[in-house]
Design an enzyme around this catalytic site. Structure first.
Site, PDB file in Angstrom:
ATOM      1  N   HIS A 163      -7.818  17.654  58.363  1.00 50.21           N
ATOM      2  CA  HIS A 163      -7.481  16.521  57.509  1.00 50.21           C
ATOM      3  C   HIS A 163      -6.279  15.785  58.081  1.00 50.21           C
ATOM      4  CE1 HIS A 163      -5.094  14.801  54.076  1.00 50.21           C
ATOM      5  NE2 HIS A 163      -6.274  14.288  53.776  1.00 50.21           N
ATOM      6  N   SER A 164      -6.331  14.458  58.103  1.00 53.25           N
ATOM      7  CA  SER A 164      -5.226  13.619  58.544  1.00 53.25           C
ATOM      8  C   SER A 164      -4.934  13.867  60.025  1.00 53.25           C
ATOM      9  CB  SER A 164      -4.009  13.863  57.658  1.00 53.25           C
ATOM     10  OG  SER A 164      -3.022  12.884  57.844  1.00 53.25           O
ATOM     11  N   LEU A 165      -3.723  14.336  60.373  1.00 52.53           N
ATOM     12  CA  LEU A 165      -3.456  14.690  61.763  1.00 52.53           C
ATOM     13  C   LEU A 165      -4.433  15.757  62.233  1.00 52.53           C
ATOM     14  CD1 LEU A 165      -1.669  14.501  64.302  1.00 52.53           C
ATOM     15  CD2 LEU A 165      -0.132  16.184  63.246  1.00 52.53           C
ATOM     16  N   GLY A 167      -7.521  15.869  61.248  1.00 52.54           N
ATOM     17  CA  GLY A 167      -8.733  15.110  61.547  1.00 52.54           C
ATOM     18  C   GLY A 167      -8.656  14.463  62.911  1.00 52.54           C
ATOM     19  N   HIS A 274      -4.880   9.350  50.022  1.00 53.27           N
ATOM     20  CA  HIS A 274      -4.880  10.212  51.212  1.00 53.27           C
ATOM     21  C   HIS A 274      -4.749  11.693  50.870  1.00 53.27           C
ATOM     22  CE1 HIS A 274      -4.460  11.051  55.463  1.00 53.27           C
ATOM     23  NE2 HIS A 274      -3.292  11.653  55.287  1.00 53.27           N
TER      24      HIS A 274
END
Length: 417
Positions: A163-165, A167, A274
């Site tokens: 997820h996020s970084l 991802g 987010h």
């Protein structure tokens, strides 16, 4: 083909596995959440099992290998069948910020290093984003590949999530594998990224799941900073779900600044979309909804994530704040009382649990009330429509305009006199 069925095979199970892996990070990284995440046949594969010499946190997550990538964290987990045979390996990359097991000073340092990686990923021609996993986990991935081979698994049995970084790391690993890294072992692995700012350009085995109003999701053009990055960045991507909306309190009650720039990465209220836990909840509700099989990868899907007080006064609908939506609209409610409202086109509304209220009389519409005592509000005079029902209790409303609405599990109908 439903919105998440993109990678071939039993994609619904793949998404569930990716969510299970991600809960180690999303759950707040406590021992209790770790234990929950390690259920359903999954358990942590530690450095002894993997024959890997690396530093780990208290939850079995490996830190990055190179000095400038020490803040990176990733879990490696194995999924076992009822007979105890290893059937899958899962790699989950953590997002920005996050080791609750670290000392306060170390945690702050890790957070700042992660933020540095986020910013460096946007530097043109630096290739930080593409090479992220090679810099952070070159040896770990070799150990995972060796362990998989020893247990009769191939790259196709590997699930990679984040997820996020994290991802970003998923997309990095997919691109590196397509270029031949780790002898190409992971080329056929399944890559499922949540809220990634970048999208892999080379490997078709990637699904990027994100809310279009998440300011981080698709922030970079492939892996490059553009003029859109700080403002509206809603360009559709081939490997991404492109029109899923997190209808949260901010989205449902846009301020003037928000309406002008609803997904700006520098506008802090937009970051509410987010949050990892809302990805876990929203994605699960989409997959469990009766309307799921009617969706496809680029369907417009509005997911209610309003706070409890706002669910009684804010109608969840397609506000179309980004690029214009086309085709049918799917609206997914919560397990409590919701107000769900269709638009001018063809809509599919799913209430879920609770006593829900629905509005929709334009186009051809299907309403699934779900559990509870649900209400359909016609917003029309009784003389402007006719209705009937079938043997299963489904109601059909035909309006003088030619529009038709089918409603299932509806207890009450409100019309104008």
């Amino acid at each position: 083909m439903p919105v998440f069925d993109y990678l071939g095979g039993n994609d619904t199970q793949l998404i569930k596995d990716a969510l299970t892996l991600a809960k180690v990070y999303w759950g707040g990284n406590t021992d209790q959440n770790y234990q929950y995440s390690a259920t359903d046949g999954w358990k942590i594969l530690d450095k002894n099992i993997l024959n890997y010499d690396g530093k780990v946190n208290l939850h079995g997550a490996f830190y990055g290998e190179k000095a400038l990538f020490r803040s990176a964290e990733a879990n490696v987990m194995g999924k076992y069948d009822a007979e105890g045979h290893l059937v899958n390996i899962g790699i989950n990359f953590w997002g920005t910020g996050a080791d609750a097991s670290a000392s306060s000073l170390e945690q702050k340092l890790n957070s700042w290093m992660d933020i540095g990686h986020d910013l460096a990923s946007a530097i043109p021609f630096a290739n930080v984003a593409v090479n992220y996993v090679m810099n952070a986990y070159s040896h770990l991935m070799s150990s995972v590949a060796d362990f998989a081979r020893e247990n009769g698994l191939t790259g196709n049995d590997i699930i990679v999530s984040g997820h996020s970084l994290g991802g970003l790391a998923v997309n990095s690993m997919a691109t590196l594998s397509a270029e031949g890294a780790w002898d190409g072992f992971f080329t056929d692995s399944k890559y499922i990224a949540f809220a990634s700012p970048i999208q892999n350009q080379l490997n078709d085995n990637v699904l990027n799941i994100g809310y279009e109003n998440d300011p981080v999701f698709r922030a970079l053009n492939g892996d490059a900073f553009t003029s859109e990055t700080l403002f509206r960045h809603d360009t559709p991507r081939e490997t991404a779900t492109n029109n899923i909306v997190n209808f949260n309190d901010y989205h449902g009650g846009m301020s003037a600044a928000g309406i002008l720039n609803p997904m700006s990465i520098v506008y802090l209220p937009s970051w509410l979309a987010h949050v990892g836990s809302e990805y876990a909840d929203g994605v699960s509700r989409i997959m469990n909804a009766d309307i799921y099989d009617l969706t496809h990868q680029d369907s417009t899907i509005i997911v209610s994530n309003l706070s409890e007080p706002n669910r009684s006064k804010v109608w969840v609908e397609d506000l179309n704040q980004s690029n214009p939506h086309t085709g049918s609209t799917f609206i997914v409610g919560t397990e409590t009382n919701d107000l769900l409202k269709g638009g001018s086109g063809n809509d599919y509304l799913y209430g879920g649990g609770g006593d829900d209220s629905f509005k929709d009389h334009s186009g051809y519409n299907v309403i699934y009330g779900g559990e509870g005592e649900n209400t359909y509000i016609t917003e029309s005079k009784i003389s402007d429509f006719s209705f009937s029902h079938d043997l299963f209790g489904n109601l059909y409303f035909k309006y003088s305009t030619g529009d038709i609405t089918k409603a299932e599990n509806i207890s009450y109908v409100n019309g104008l006199c």
